[in-house]
Design a protein around this motif. Structure first.
Motif, PDB file in Angstrom:
ATOM      1  N   LYS A 269      50.413  26.013  17.455  1.00  0.00           N
ATOM      2  CA  LYS A 269      49.243  26.561  16.765  1.00  0.00           C
ATOM      3  C   LYS A 269      49.528  27.964  16.222  1.00  0.00           C
ATOM      4  CE  LYS A 269      46.029  23.438  16.884  1.00  0.00           C
ATOM      5  NZ  LYS A 269      45.442  22.922  15.627  1.00  0.00           N
ATOM      6  N   ILE A 270      50.229  28.766  17.015  1.00  0.00           N
ATOM      7  CA  ILE A 270      50.585  30.120  16.566  1.00  0.00           C
ATOM      8  C   ILE A 270      51.459  30.045  15.316  1.00  0.00           C
ATOM      9  CG2 ILE A 270      51.996  32.138  17.169  1.00  0.00           C
ATOM     10  CD1 ILE A 270      50.920  31.812  20.051  1.00  0.00           C
ATOM     11  N   ASN A 271      52.431  29.137  15.340  1.00  0.00           N
ATOM     12  CA  ASN A 271      53.303  28.968  14.176  1.00  0.00           C
ATOM     13  C   ASN A 271      52.512  28.525  12.946  1.00  0.00           C
ATOM     14  OD1 ASN A 271      55.437  29.638  15.813  1.00  0.00           O
ATOM     15  ND2 ASN A 271      56.076  27.508  16.175  1.00  0.00           N
ATOM     16  N   PHE A 272      51.533  27.621  13.186  1.00  0.00           N
ATOM     17  CA  PHE A 272      50.708  27.129  12.090  1.00  0.00           C
ATOM     18  C   PHE A 272      49.899  28.261  11.454  1.00  0.00           C
ATOM     19  CE2 PHE A 272      46.414  25.700  10.903  1.00  0.00           C
ATOM     20  CZ  PHE A 272      46.711  24.826   9.861  1.00  0.00           C
ATOM     21  N   PHE A 273      49.227  29.038  12.302  1.00  0.00           N
ATOM     22  CA  PHE A 273      48.405  30.129  11.777  1.00  0.00           C
ATOM     23  C   PHE A 273      49.271  31.194  11.093  1.00  0.00           C
ATOM     24  CE2 PHE A 273      45.230  28.787  15.117  1.00  0.00           C
ATOM     25  CZ  PHE A 273      44.321  28.274  14.199  1.00  0.00           C
ATOM     26  N   GLN A 274      50.438  31.483  11.683  1.00  0.00           N
ATOM     27  CA  GLN A 274      51.318  32.498  11.095  1.00  0.00           C
ATOM     28  C   GLN A 274      51.804  32.061   9.711  1.00  0.00           C
ATOM     29  OE1 GLN A 274      52.170  35.650  12.802  1.00  0.00           O
ATOM     30  NE2 GLN A 274      52.363  35.910  10.581  1.00  0.00           N
ATOM     31  N   LYS A 275      52.113  30.773   9.583  1.00  0.00           N
ATOM     32  CA  LYS A 275      52.574  30.248   8.295  1.00  0.00           C
ATOM     33  C   LYS A 275      51.476  30.370   7.239  1.00  0.00           C
ATOM     34  CE  LYS A 275      54.427  26.031   6.198  1.00  0.00           C
ATOM     35  NZ  LYS A 275      54.816  24.616   6.433  1.00  0.00           N
ATOM     36  N   ASN A 276      50.242  30.044   7.621  1.00  0.00           N
ATOM     37  CA  ASN A 276      49.118  30.134   6.684  1.00  0.00           C
ATOM     38  C   ASN A 276      48.804  31.583   6.317  1.00  0.00           C
ATOM     39  OD1 ASN A 276      47.502  27.415   6.111  1.00  0.00           O
ATOM     40  ND2 ASN A 276      48.392  27.278   8.166  1.00  0.00           N
ATOM     41  N   ILE A 277      48.935  32.474   7.329  1.00  0.00           N
ATOM     42  CA  ILE A 277      48.690  33.895   7.059  1.00  0.00           C
ATOM     43  C   ILE A 277      49.703  34.431   6.047  1.00  0.00           C
ATOM     44  CG2 ILE A 277      48.898  36.201   8.105  1.00  0.00           C
ATOM     45  CD1 ILE A 277      47.547  34.944  10.621  1.00  0.00           C
ATOM     46  N   ASN A 278      50.954  34.064   6.228  1.00  0.00           N
ATOM     47  CA  ASN A 278      52.001  34.509   5.298  1.00  0.00           C
ATOM     48  C   ASN A 278      51.726  33.999   3.878  1.00  0.00           C
ATOM     49  OD1 ASN A 278      53.283  35.758   7.422  1.00  0.00           O
ATOM     50  ND2 ASN A 278      54.722  34.062   7.782  1.00  0.00           N
ATOM     51  N   ALA A 279      51.271  32.741   3.786  1.00  0.00           N
ATOM     52  CA  ALA A 279      50.989  32.166   2.464  1.00  0.00           C
ATOM     53  C   ALA A 279      49.819  32.877   1.799  1.00  0.00           C
ATOM     54  CB  ALA A 279      50.686  30.675   2.622  1.00  0.00           C
ATOM     55  N   ILE A 280      48.769  33.185   2.571  1.00  0.00           N
ATOM     56  CA  ILE A 280      47.597  33.872   2.008  1.00  0.00           C
ATOM     57  C   ILE A 280      47.955  35.295   1.580  1.00  0.00           C
ATOM     58  CG2 ILE A 280      45.281  34.750   2.537  1.00  0.00           C
ATOM     59  CD1 ILE A 280      44.938  32.328   4.400  1.00  0.00           C
ATOM     60  N   GLU A 281      48.741  35.973   2.406  1.00  0.00           N
ATOM     61  CA  GLU A 281      49.163  37.342   2.052  1.00  0.00           C
ATOM     62  C   GLU A 281      49.953  37.346   0.753  1.00  0.00           C
ATOM     63  OE1 GLU A 281      51.244  38.548   5.545  1.00  0.00           O
ATOM     64  OE2 GLU A 281      49.474  39.493   6.460  1.00  0.00           O
ATOM     65  N   THR A 282      50.814  36.343   0.578  1.00  0.00           N
ATOM     66  CA  THR A 282      51.588  36.229  -0.667  1.00  0.00           C
ATOM     67  C   THR A 282      50.672  36.031  -1.873  1.00  0.00           C
ATOM     68  OG1 THR A 282      53.464  35.289   0.552  1.00  0.00           O
ATOM     69  CG2 THR A 282      53.398  34.914  -1.846  1.00  0.00           C
ATOM     70  N   GLU A 283      49.646  35.145  -1.680  1.00  0.00           N
ATOM     71  CA  GLU A 283      48.696  34.906  -2.771  1.00  0.00           C
ATOM     72  C   GLU A 283      47.932  36.171  -3.119  1.00  0.00           C
ATOM     73  OE1 GLU A 283      46.195  31.353  -2.571  1.00  0.00           O
ATOM     74  OE2 GLU A 283      47.557  30.526  -1.073  1.00  0.00           O
ATOM     75  N   MET A 321      41.957  33.895   9.800  1.00  0.00           N
ATOM     76  CA  MET A 321      43.235  33.412  10.325  1.00  0.00           C
ATOM     77  C   MET A 321      43.827  34.389  11.328  1.00  0.00           C
ATOM     78  SD  MET A 321      44.398  30.454   9.311  1.00  0.00           S
ATOM     79  CE  MET A 321      44.000  29.186   8.109  1.00  0.00           C
ATOM     80  N   ASN A 322      43.751  35.667  11.043  1.00  0.00           N
ATOM     81  CA  ASN A 322      44.272  36.673  11.974  1.00  0.00           C
ATOM     82  C   ASN A 322      43.507  36.665  13.295  1.00  0.00           C
ATOM     83  OD1 ASN A 322      46.540  38.051  10.806  1.00  0.00           O
ATOM     84  ND2 ASN A 322      45.149  38.857   9.239  1.00  0.00           N
ATOM     85  N   GLU A 323      42.202  36.462  13.201  1.00  0.00           N
ATOM     86  CA  GLU A 323      41.385  36.409  14.424  1.00  0.00           C
ATOM     87  C   GLU A 323      41.772  35.203  15.280  1.00  0.00           C
ATOM     88  OE1 GLU A 323      36.660  36.289  15.765  1.00  0.00           O
ATOM     89  OE2 GLU A 323      37.204  36.538  13.651  1.00  0.00           O
ATOM     90  N   LEU A 324      41.951  34.051  14.621  1.00  0.00           N
ATOM     91  CA  LEU A 324      42.368  32.849  15.347  1.00  0.00           C
ATOM     92  C   LEU A 324      43.760  33.028  15.950  1.00  0.00           C
ATOM     93  CD1 LEU A 324      41.117  30.123  12.828  1.00  0.00           C
ATOM     94  CD2 LEU A 324      40.212  30.541  15.125  1.00  0.00           C
ATOM     95  N   LEU A 325      44.654  33.654  15.185  1.00  0.00           N
ATOM     96  CA  LEU A 325      46.007  33.897  15.681  1.00  0.00           C
ATOM     97  C   LEU A 325      45.974  34.803  16.910  1.00  0.00           C
ATOM     98  CD1 LEU A 325      49.069  33.638  15.378  1.00  0.00           C
ATOM     99  CD2 LEU A 325      48.995  35.590  13.805  1.00  0.00           C
ATOM    100  N   ASP A 326      45.153  35.861  16.869  1.00  0.00           N
ATOM    101  CA  ASP A 326      45.038  36.765  18.019  1.00  0.00           C
ATOM    102  C   ASP A 326      44.532  36.021  19.257  1.00  0.00           C
ATOM    103  OD1 ASP A 326      45.945  38.852  16.491  1.00  0.00           O
ATOM    104  OD2 ASP A 326      43.936  39.617  15.995  1.00  0.00           O
ATOM    105  N   ASN A 327      43.548  35.135  19.054  1.00  0.00           N
ATOM    106  CA  ASN A 327      43.018  34.353  20.183  1.00  0.00           C
ATOM    107  C   ASN A 327      44.096  33.469  20.793  1.00  0.00           C
ATOM    108  OD1 ASN A 327      40.434  35.419  19.921  1.00  0.00           O
ATOM    109  ND2 ASN A 327      39.731  33.775  18.547  1.00  0.00           N
ATOM    110  N   MET A 328      44.896  32.847  19.942  1.00  0.00           N
ATOM    111  CA  MET A 328      45.973  31.993  20.438  1.00  0.00           C
ATOM    112  C   MET A 328      47.011  32.794  21.203  1.00  0.00           C
ATOM    113  SD  MET A 328      45.681  28.779  19.975  1.00  0.00           S
ATOM    114  CE  MET A 328      44.400  27.764  19.238  1.00  0.00           C
ATOM    115  N   LYS A 329      47.307  33.974  20.720  1.00  0.00           N
ATOM    116  CA  LYS A 329      48.297  34.819  21.409  1.00  0.00           C
ATOM    117  C   LYS A 329      47.782  35.279  22.767  1.00  0.00           C
ATOM    118  CE  LYS A 329      50.824  36.517  17.376  1.00  0.00           C
ATOM    119  NZ  LYS A 329      51.189  37.678  16.553  1.00  0.00           N
ATOM    120  N   VAL A 330      46.476  35.556  22.837  1.00  0.00           N
ATOM    121  CA  VAL A 330      45.879  35.942  24.128  1.00  0.00           C
ATOM    122  C   VAL A 330      45.990  34.793  25.112  1.00  0.00           C
ATOM    123  CG1 VAL A 330      43.699  36.488  25.275  1.00  0.00           C
ATOM    124  CG2 VAL A 330      44.331  37.675  23.164  1.00  0.00           C
TER     125      VAL A 330
END
Length: 362
Positions: A269-283, A321-330
């Motif tokens: 899940k962390i990898n999934f969210f990180q991949k989507n975050i990177n794609a959105i940041e690029t956009e 996405m960042n909020e979800l990623l933070d929750n997963m990392k916690v």
């Protein structure tokens, strides 16, 4: 085109003859030629007497329920018949089935039958429904033991009474002589009220039963009943505890498997969210570059406004996405901490065991 009128008798009752049956077949979308039909829908016609079937030689399923039929007759030529439904009629005697040797299903429920008879030739009969009739005693149904192929038997809602001793129940003895009996229905008979622990008693004595009255026989119930039959109440309690222990073990194994899979799940899940975050940041970066280009070229304000709206929308998605990623990392940190503490505890236990062994050597 004018519809043909079905023939009736002097009292206005519909006659069951070949011509009427052909007319009914055409109405039901069946064939007008008798020998081409493999099934007949003749229920709810108010027929008084069975007839007109001599040329329907290939019929395999015949629905004749909910009429006013008083006698089973006229079926001699239906030698391919496998399923016969005669429930909800006025039949008083089982007869007229000597030539129907292929019968698998016979439904005679809700009639006026007092004795089970004339079925011994039907050695392919598998399902027999005699519920809601006038069967009273063992002598009324003893011929059932001659039908070795019956697997589904419904005698519910009759007037069967208990006869003999509990240890030598003549009704149960009949069922014991039916080796393929799987489903048995006896509810709404006075008989079962006289049997202590009726369900356990029957299941223990009929080990092949898979369904009794309103409930299926599940594997755990079968185990409990078999133990009760061999060792009584004590055996039942022991088997119940065994089943509980087995279920507890399965639950624990399931929990352990979940614990093993959880770190893998969290990381995916962390990898999934990180991949989507990177794609959105690029956009966002690309849209900001396009916006700057429009500003430098003095483009129309509407284009810049559109890009601003798109950037804000993407920024909102990025925040989520960042909020979800933070929750997963916690969750991952908590899981790792739990694992480490369990390892420390396990190591402590191992060291304690080693120390005890050393003390014993000393």
């Amino acid at each position: 085109m004018k519809k043909k009128q079905l023939e009736r008798d002097e009292q206005g009752n519909l006659i069951m003859n070949e011509q009427n049956i052909i007319e009914i077949c055409e109405k039901e979308g069946l064939y007008e030629y008798p020998e081409l039909n493999s099934k007949l829908y003749l229920h709810f016609k108010a027929f008084r007497k069975i007839g007109g079937l001599d040329n329907f030689i290939n019929v395999k399923t015949l629905w004749l329920e909910n009429n006013f039929i008083t006698r089973i007759e006229g079926l001699e030529n239906l030698q391919q018949l496998t399923h016969l439904f005669l429930q909800n009629n006025l039949i008083q005697k089982i007869e007229g089935l000597r030539e129907n040797l292929e019968l698998i299903t016979l439904n005679l429920s809700n009639n006026c039958i007092k004795v089970v008879e004339n079925l011994q030739r039907l050695q392919k009969l598998s399902s027999l429904d005699l519920s809601t009739n006038k069967l009273k005693s063992v002598s009324d149904i003893w011929e059932l033991e001659l039908n070795q192929s019956v697997s589904n038997l419904d005698l519910s809602n009759n007037m069967l009474e208990f006869e003999g001793e509990h240890e030598d129940d003549p009704l149960l003895l009949i069922f014991k002589k039916m080796p393929k009996l799987k489903c048995l229905y006896l509810q709404r008979n006075n008989y079962i009220r006289s049997i202590q622990n009726y369900r356990k008693y029957y299941l223990a004595n009929l080990p092949e039963l898979t369904y009794l009255d309103t409930q299926p026989v599940f594997p755990n119930e079968r185990r409990i009943v078999d133990a009760w039959g061999k060792l009584g109440k004590e055996g039942e309690q022991i088997e119940r505890q065994k089943i509980k222990d087995e279920e507890d073990t399965k639950k624990q194994e399931y929990r352990e498997e979940i614990k093993k899979q959880l770190p893998i799940y969290l990381q995916s899940k962390i990898n999934f969210f990180q991949k989507n975050i990177n794609a959105i940041e690029t956009e966002i970066q690309e849209m900001q570059a396009r916006k700057q280009n429009h500003i430098e070229q003095n483009s129309q304000e509407i284009e810049i406004t559109f890009l601003d709206a798109s950037i804000n929308q993407k920024q909102s998605q990025l925040n989520e996405m960042n909020e979800l990623l933070d929750n997963m990392k916690v969750r991952q940190i908590r899981q790792n901490s739990m694992t480490e503490s369990q390892l420390i505890e396990q190591r402590g236990d191992q060291q304690e065991k080693i120390q005890i062994q050393l003390d014993e050597i000393d």
